[in-house]
Design an enzyme around this catalytic site. Structure first.
Site, mmCIF file in Angstrom:
data_model
loop_
_atom_site.group_PDB
_atom_site.id
_atom_site.type_symbol
_atom_site.label_atom_id
_atom_site.label_comp_id
_atom_site.label_asym_id
_atom_site.label_seq_id
_atom_site.Cartn_x
_atom_site.Cartn_y
_atom_site.Cartn_z
ATOM 1 C CD GLU A 90 60.451 56.518 75.412
ATOM 2 O OE1 GLU A 90 59.482 56.958 74.760
ATOM 3 O OE2 GLU A 90 61.490 57.159 75.600
ATOM 4 C CG HIS A 150 67.343 63.170 83.058
ATOM 5 N ND1 HIS A 150 66.123 63.016 82.467
ATOM 6 C CD2 HIS A 150 68.225 63.377 82.063
ATOM 7 C CE1 HIS A 150 66.250 63.161 81.162
ATOM 8 N NE2 HIS A 150 67.522 63.379 80.880
#
Lengths: 313, 342
Positions: B60, B129
């Site tokens: 990322e 998450h």
């Protein structure tokens, strides 16, 4: 020597001398507090930028680090704007907003430097991706130090360039020291062997100006023709402190003869011996540098009311 | 004029239409070309625009830098993440480079990138998450942050985000992707102005992202309790439409802000402190996730999130401290319990 060689030597010396003299003048002025940001001088490492950039076209672009003055000037960045930027003036290359560590000269193809280690490397890879998408024949060269090789993002970037086949040359200016910390204590890997697993060609050379010039020429041609990434490690040496104008005599190098050999390997002095009538070149450049510092002194500072210019959400 | 699309389809249409109009727009991200197409938002892009929808390795930090570099060379890049939690790996590039490059290079460059990601809950996503995290970005100069709630706003906000000169954090909520609404076929953008979903005189309810839906449901409960709530969706979190929020709270003198994130240093904290500075005399309350890590067990998870009932109770409390008098109403939930794919 053939005529070509002589022309090459003069050209290389012009750039080397420009950078060396500019950096020395910056160091000389620094204690007067006219320069308004930290400086990371390239003295000792000039041959890397000069040898590589001499092989680049105007449309090729370079990205670099906070130790970026050599790269900026070698690629053709404007000298007046550089010094004005160091002085924090509105006429600087970043209108005084960036300082020594964040410089840019779009017209010359210097697309930016950054203070945080490793940050420009993935950006350079992205730029190469854009060039490939546009079908351009230009390439990207990104300069970074051995400190950056410690960072994960450098490996992410090289891997991406390798797997997507992007036209970029990674140039590692390995001066062995991240501030005071030697690579021996930081790196289990050998940079060039690590890079060889990420990109399509990887080489390691000394910073001898001719070695750099010819090896860079070969790799740049390779990158341009094959549109795949390559890596060049140049073993060089920083003669000043990490930051600031002072000399640094590396007390951790116990063998002082070794240190003397390093100092003797100064590429600027080496090339000077090969140039016919160097003083002719030097006097012209000295004038240019003097003019640039005068320009910076005379220029206006940014208006305080412009603080929020370029800032928006 | 009743063209109905889902939120996910609306975002997909915004990207598709923008890419059709401008061949310098590309999309990057993990899973953009896999069967899920990021909950439908990248559907059909690689087929229609080959080479412009690029699947990336799991890197990322590097990929954000790559997106920035591509944008620097004249492209517009939409960098998509499946979860906001992953955007934490991009912080150096987003905050130290994208947000600052135009300023620190004296206006010589600009960085037109859209970083889109999904926040919020669904069944058992758990600690890593389910985070909101947009509160971190509203603090940073140079970053635009937008969190649309309706399909109409999702399309308009995405088109506007792609057209924006600088970096934009585009925030979607996982529960909203299958919600349907009216979406025009034409191209349109929406500007940084809030949307008033319900007019009311007694209390202002401001929600972020999916919490707007909870506020709207709370307003229905409050109606049964004789309280008329005004429901506001700011849409843009940075820049925030302070002016119109001020106008509403000046009228109602009571405000509850419901973040889809932890409420410390959040949009709620920002709004309420700004209202105080403006000299208004009003009553306020911040709501958001409970100030803990999000648990996975359902009995704990349901305590973690604000709900319509909790919001309505807090609003009711501003009028009547005896909560025994509060009349709870069963709101029919058309919410889809999202159990995957992830």
């Amino acid at each position: 020597m053939e005529k070509n060689d002589r022309e090459l030597i003069r050209r290389l010396y012009k750039k080397l001398y420009l950078i060396r003299k500019t950096e020395e003048e910056i160091a000389r002025v620094y204690p007067t507090d006219k320069i308004k940001s930290p400086i990371h001088l390239s003295i000792g490492q000039e041959s890397v930028s000069v040898g590589v950039c001499d092989n680049l076209k105007k449309d090729d672009v370079v990205f670099g680090t906070y130790r970026g003055h050599a790269m900026y000037l070698a690629k053709g960045g404007d000298l007046n704007k550089l010094i004005a930027e160091l002085y924090g003036k509105e006429t600087g290359c970043c209108k005084g907003r960036g300082g020594s560590m964040h410089i840019i000269d779009k017209e010359a193809g210097v697309m930016g430097t950054s203070a945080i280690v490793g940050t420009t490397i993935p950006i350079a890879v992205g730029y190469a991706q854009a060039l490939k998408l546009q079908g351009s024949n230009s390439i990207v060269v990104v300069f970074f130090g051995d400190g950056a090789m410690d960072e994960g993002v450098v490996h992410e970037s090289m891997n991406y360039a390798g797997v997507k086949k992007l036209p970029i040359l990674f140039v590692l200016e390995d001066n062995q020291y991240a501030i005071f910390n030697h690579t021996y204590y930081r790196q289990f890997f050998e940079s060039v062997r690590m890079a060889d697993n990420h990109v399509w060609a990887a080489e390691q050379i000394s910073h001898d100006i001719f070695e750099v010039y010819h090896k860079a020429k070969a790799l740049i041609e390779y990158v341009r023709k094959s549109c795949t990434p390559a890596f060049l490690q140049v073993d060089t040496f920083r003669l000043k402190e990490h930051v600031g104008p002072e000399d640094y005599d590396y007390p951790d190098i116990k063998d002082r003869d070794e240190f003397k050999r390093i100092l003797k390997n100064d590429q600027v002095k080496f090339i000077r011996r090969k140039v016919k009538n160097p003083k002719e070149i030097e006097s012209i450049i000295d004038k240019k540098i003097k003019k640039a510092f005068k320009f910076a002194e005379k220029s206006e500072e940014p208006d305080w009311r412009d603080l929020e210019r370029f800032s928006y959400e | 004029m009743s063209r109905i699309l889902s939120y996910g389809e609306a975002i997909n249409e915004a990207i598709y239409q923008s890419m059709e109009d401008d061949n310098k727009i590309i999309v990057m991200g993990q899973g953009v070309n896999d069967p899920n197409t990021v909950l439908g938002t990248t559907k059909g892009l690689e087929q229609k625009f080959p080479g412009r929808c690029i699947d990336t390795p799991i890197a990322e930090d590097g990929m954000t830098g790559v997106a920035i570099g591509t944008a620097l060379a004249g492209f517009k890049v939409i960098h998509t993440h499946i979860r906001m939690d992953f955007v934490l790996l991009c912080m150096n590039q987003i905050i130290n480079m994208a947000a600052k490059m135009e300023y620190m290079y004296g206006g010589e460059v600009n960085v037109p990138i859209v970083i889109k990601s999904m926040i919020g809950k669904s069944w058992g996503q758990g600690p890593q998450h389910s985070q909101g995290l947009y509160s971190l970005f509203i603090n940073i100069p140079g970053l635009r942050v937008v969190a649309p709630t309706t399909p109409y706003d999702a399309k308009g906000a995405m088109i506007a985000a792609i057209a924006h000169k600088g970096p934009v954090l585009f925030i979607e909520h996982r529960h909203l992707h299958y919600q349907k609404g009216f979406v025009p076929e034409k191209r349109y953008g929406i500007v940084p102005e809030l949307r008033k979903l319900k007019e009311g005189s007694d209390v202002t309810l401001i929600g972020v992202s999916q919490m707007v839906v909870e506020c709207f449901r709370a307003a229905k409960i409050l109606e049964e309790n004789g309280i008329k709530a005004e429901v506001i969706d700011p849409i843009y979190l940075s820049p925030l439409d302070y002016n119109n929020i001020y106008k509403s709270v000046k009228k109602t003198k009571k405000v509850i802000v419901v973040d889809c994130d932890w409420f410390a240093s959040s949009v709620g904290a920002d709004i309420i402190s700004s209202l105080h500075e403006s000299g208004l005399d009003f009553r306020s309350f911040k709501m958001g996730f409970a100030h803990t890590t999000c648990p996975t067990a359902p009995s704990l998870e349901k305590e973690f999130y604000p709900t319509a009932e909790k919001i309505a109770k807090e609003a009711f409390f501003m009028f009547e401290e005896n909560l025994d008098k509060f009349k709870n109403v069963d709101i029919i939930r058309e919410e889809i319990e999202y159990k995957g794919p992830f």
